[in-house]
Design an enzyme around this catalytic site. Structure first.
Site, PDB file in Angstrom:
ATOM      1  CB  SER A  16       5.452  -9.248  14.799  1.00 26.42           C
ATOM      2  OG  SER A  16       5.777  -9.286  16.162  1.00 26.42           O
ATOM      3  CB  THR A  61      10.599  -5.512  19.163  1.00 23.06           C
ATOM      4  OG1 THR A  61      11.035  -6.462  20.115  1.00 23.06           O
ATOM      5  CG2 THR A  61      11.395  -5.663  17.879  1.00 23.06           C
ATOM      6  CE  LYS A  65       9.184  -4.071  23.493  1.00 23.14           C
ATOM      7  NZ  LYS A  65       8.737  -5.157  24.367  1.00 23.14           N
ATOM      8  CG  ASN A  86       3.982  -3.244  22.722  1.00 24.67           C
ATOM      9  OD1 ASN A  86       3.117  -2.402  22.948  1.00 24.67           O
ATOM     10  ND2 ASN A  86       3.734  -4.530  22.749  1.00 24.67           N
ATOM     11  N   GLY A 125      12.946 -10.133  38.051  1.00 25.10           N
ATOM     12  CA  GLY A 125      13.387  -9.147  37.066  1.00 25.10           C
ATOM     13  C   GLY A 125      12.680  -7.823  37.275  1.00 25.10           C
ATOM     14  CB  THR A 151      20.318  -4.442  40.240  1.00 24.00           C
ATOM     15  OG1 THR A 151      21.203  -5.095  39.329  1.00 24.00           O
ATOM     16  CG2 THR A 151      20.918  -3.147  40.729  1.00 24.00           C
ATOM     17  CB  SER A 153      18.860  -0.136  43.934  1.00 18.55           C
ATOM     18  OG  SER A 153      19.617  -0.450  42.794  1.00 18.55           O
ATOM     19  CE1 TYR A 213       8.755 -15.108  22.367  1.00 20.28           C
ATOM     20  CE2 TYR A 213       9.443 -16.632  20.643  1.00 20.28           C
ATOM     21  CZ  TYR A 213       9.136 -15.350  21.056  1.00 20.28           C
ATOM     22  OH  TYR A 213       9.247 -14.315  20.176  1.00 20.28           O
TER      23      TYR A 213
HETATM   24  P1  NDP Z   1      15.717  -5.614  30.323  1.00 17.99           P
HETATM   25  O1  NDP Z   1      17.060  -5.652  29.697  1.00 17.99           O
HETATM   26  O2  NDP Z   1      14.991  -4.331  30.484  1.00 17.99           O
HETATM   27  O3  NDP Z   1      15.803  -6.289  31.816  1.00 17.99           O
HETATM   28  C1  NDP Z   1      16.508  -7.469  32.000  1.00 17.99           C
HETATM   29  C2  NDP Z   1      16.241  -8.015  33.412  1.00 17.99           C
HETATM   30  O4  NDP Z   1      16.864  -9.307  33.513  1.00 17.99           O
HETATM   31  C3  NDP Z   1      16.820  -7.175  34.534  1.00 17.99           C
HETATM   32  O5  NDP Z   1      15.948  -7.249  35.645  1.00 17.99           O
HETATM   33  C4  NDP Z   1      18.153  -7.878  34.838  1.00 17.99           C
HETATM   34  O6  NDP Z   1      18.608  -7.713  36.172  1.00 17.99           O
HETATM   35  C5  NDP Z   1      17.742  -9.315  34.631  1.00 17.99           C
HETATM   36  N1  NDP Z   1      18.836 -10.238  34.326  1.00 17.99           N
HETATM   37  C6  NDP Z   1      19.563 -10.286  33.185  1.00 17.99           C
HETATM   38  N2  NDP Z   1      20.450 -11.306  33.235  1.00 17.99           N
HETATM   39  C7  NDP Z   1      20.290 -11.905  34.451  1.00 17.99           C
HETATM   40  C8  NDP Z   1      20.908 -13.006  35.099  1.00 17.99           C
HETATM   41  N3  NDP Z   1      21.881 -13.704  34.494  1.00 17.99           N
HETATM   42  N4  NDP Z   1      20.475 -13.361  36.330  1.00 17.99           N
HETATM   43  C9  NDP Z   1      19.488 -12.670  36.940  1.00 17.99           C
HETATM   44  N5  NDP Z   1      18.853 -11.605  36.383  1.00 17.99           N
HETATM   45  C10 NDP Z   1      19.264 -11.219  35.145  1.00 17.99           C
HETATM   46  O7  NDP Z   1      14.851  -6.652  29.462  1.00 17.99           O
HETATM   47  P2  NDP Z   1      13.255  -6.681  29.328  1.00 17.99           P
HETATM   48  O8  NDP Z   1      12.671  -6.480  30.658  1.00 17.99           O
HETATM   49  O9  NDP Z   1      12.817  -5.804  28.207  1.00 17.99           O
HETATM   50  O10 NDP Z   1      12.998  -8.192  28.827  1.00 17.99           O
HETATM   51  C11 NDP Z   1      13.173  -9.292  29.699  1.00 17.99           C
HETATM   52  C12 NDP Z   1      12.925 -10.577  28.925  1.00 17.99           C
HETATM   53  O11 NDP Z   1      11.539 -10.697  28.579  1.00 17.99           O
HETATM   54  C13 NDP Z   1      13.705 -10.610  27.604  1.00 17.99           C
HETATM   55  O12 NDP Z   1      14.322 -11.877  27.508  1.00 17.99           O
HETATM   56  C14 NDP Z   1      12.646 -10.440  26.531  1.00 17.99           C
HETATM   57  O13 NDP Z   1      12.971 -11.170  25.358  1.00 17.99           O
HETATM   58  C15 NDP Z   1      11.406 -11.047  27.219  1.00 17.99           C
HETATM   59  N6  NDP Z   1      10.151 -10.458  26.708  1.00 17.99           N
HETATM   60  C16 NDP Z   1       9.211 -11.294  26.154  1.00 17.99           C
HETATM   61  C17 NDP Z   1       8.020 -10.788  25.678  1.00 17.99           C
HETATM   62  C18 NDP Z   1       7.011 -11.732  25.077  1.00 17.99           C
HETATM   63  O14 NDP Z   1       6.080 -11.250  24.413  1.00 17.99           O
HETATM   64  N7  NDP Z   1       7.125 -13.021  25.296  1.00 17.99           N
HETATM   65  C19 NDP Z   1       7.694  -9.348  25.729  1.00 17.99           C
HETATM   66  C20 NDP Z   1       8.734  -8.543  26.368  1.00 17.99           C
HETATM   67  C21 NDP Z   1       9.915  -9.107  26.809  1.00 17.99           C
HETATM   68  P3  NDP Z   1      19.516  -6.428  36.597  1.00 17.99           P
HETATM   69  O15 NDP Z   1      18.566  -5.293  36.781  1.00 17.99           O
HETATM   70  O16 NDP Z   1      20.158  -6.857  37.878  1.00 17.99           O
HETATM   71  O17 NDP Z   1      20.483  -6.235  35.468  1.00 17.99           O
END
Ligand code: NDP
Length: 268
Positions: A16, A61, A65, A86, A125, A151, A153, A213
């Site tokens: 950033s 970040t 958040k 954010n 996700g 998950t 739910s 990325y």
């Molecule tokens: P969260 O921790 O809030 O959510 C993670 C999600 O990933 C959940 O839905 C979880 O499922 C799922 N998950 C994790 N591991 C696995 C796996 N092995 N197999 C299947 N599903 C999995 O993270 P965020 O939503 O905040 O972020 C998600 C991704 O997006 C991160 O990697 C983050 O770096 C990226 N991101 C990128 C941005 C950008 O500007 N490029 C901006 C914001 C985020 P469950 O609910 O079942 O645990």
């Protein structure tokens, strides 16, 4: 000079400061933007000290958040629905919270010539990032958005918040083949070298986007490419897009994303 900062833990990897420096040069704005590592227990105090110092705004970040949202005196609708912020703007000691992640994704999809109107979108996700992109995606009138999560739910809880009949929730195993024009991986699975187990036929001829990325294609994008995806795009453009939208919120001028993205890709 007006002061801005990004707060996170970890923060060393943050791009950033570089992005905002290029935006400032591009738009001839005088500002200083730094990154700061915050101990988990010190987040609220760090922000209040920064506000008191006369700073103008901050990006927040992982993992702060949601906690940042609690500090805000006012929130935009997109921040309320995302349940996370954010972007903070400080005006007369008041904190205004916004969430520009979704706008960043939408900008990047459009920059990649991915049409959203009447599209059929699958989001993998149901975490904070997925939540944040739903409203901006809906604004572009897709035919439907399906949220699939490990998950189930959590995906179901998420769509009830939005109360929109274009949205539905499911698990990875219940997806029909060939149904989607765009698949967005909003899981953090790529960070641990995996990706959600969805049927191969889903990615054939679909645009595939990973919010994560890196220097190389993510495991999801590599797999999608091998299985006939129309185009694969990583999340660097989303990062630059959300930064551009934060910059617009703070400075009332929207910087150009393309040249910045090019510089970052060349820089590695
Ligand atoms: P969260 O921790 O809030 O959510 C993670 C999600 O990933 C959940 O839905 C979880 O499922 C799922 N998950 C994790 N591991 C696995 C796996 N092995 N197999 C299947 N599903 C999995 O993270 P965020 O939503 O905040 O972020 C998600 C991704 O997006 C991160 O990697 C983050 O770096 C990226 N991101 C990128 C941005 C950008 O500007 N490029 C901006 C914001 C985020 P469950 O609910 O079942 O645990």
């Amino acid at each position: 000079m007006d002061q801005y900062r990004v707060f996170g833990n970890p923060i060393k990897q943050s791009r950033s400061p570089a992005i905002h420096q290029i935006f400032a040069q591009q738009t001839q704005q005088q500002l200083n933007y730094q990154s700061e590592y915050v101990e988990v227990k010190n987040f609220e105090k760090t922000i209040s000290d920064f506000v008191e110092s006369g700073a103008k705004g901050a990006n927040i970040t992982l993992p702060f958040k949601e906690r940042a949202m609690e500090l805000c005196h006012q929130l935009t609708d997109r921040a309320k629905l995302a349940g996370a912020v954010n972007t903070l703007t400080f005006i007369d000691g008041q904190i205004f919270g916004d969430n520009t992640d979704g706008e960043g994704l939408v900008k990047d999809l459009l920059n990649n010539d991915i049409n959203l109107k009447n599209s059929r979108i699958l989001i993998l996700g149901a975490g904070g990032a997925a939540k944040g992109v739903i409203l901006p995606l809906l604004a572009h009138e897709p035919e439907k958005i399906v949220i699939a999560n490990r998950t189930v739910s959590k995906a179901e809880d998420l769509i009830t918040k939005f109360n929109n009949d274009k949205l539905s929730a499911t698990g990875f195993n219940d997806l029909d083949e060939g149904e989607f024009t765009l698949i967005v991986n909003a899981t953090s699975a790529s960070l641990s070298g995996t990706f959600p187990a969805i049927p191969k036929a889903l990615v054939a001829n679909a645009y595939c986007y990973d919010m994560v990325y890196g220097n190389d294609l993510t495991p999801f994008l590599l797999w999608a490419k091998e299985n006939g995806a129309k185009k694969v795009v990583d999340g660097l453009g989303m990062l630059v897009g959300q930064a551009a939208e934060s910059f617009r919120v703070w400075r009332n001028v929207l910087p150009e994303i393309g040249p910045v993205l090019e510089k970052l890709r060349v820089g590695g």
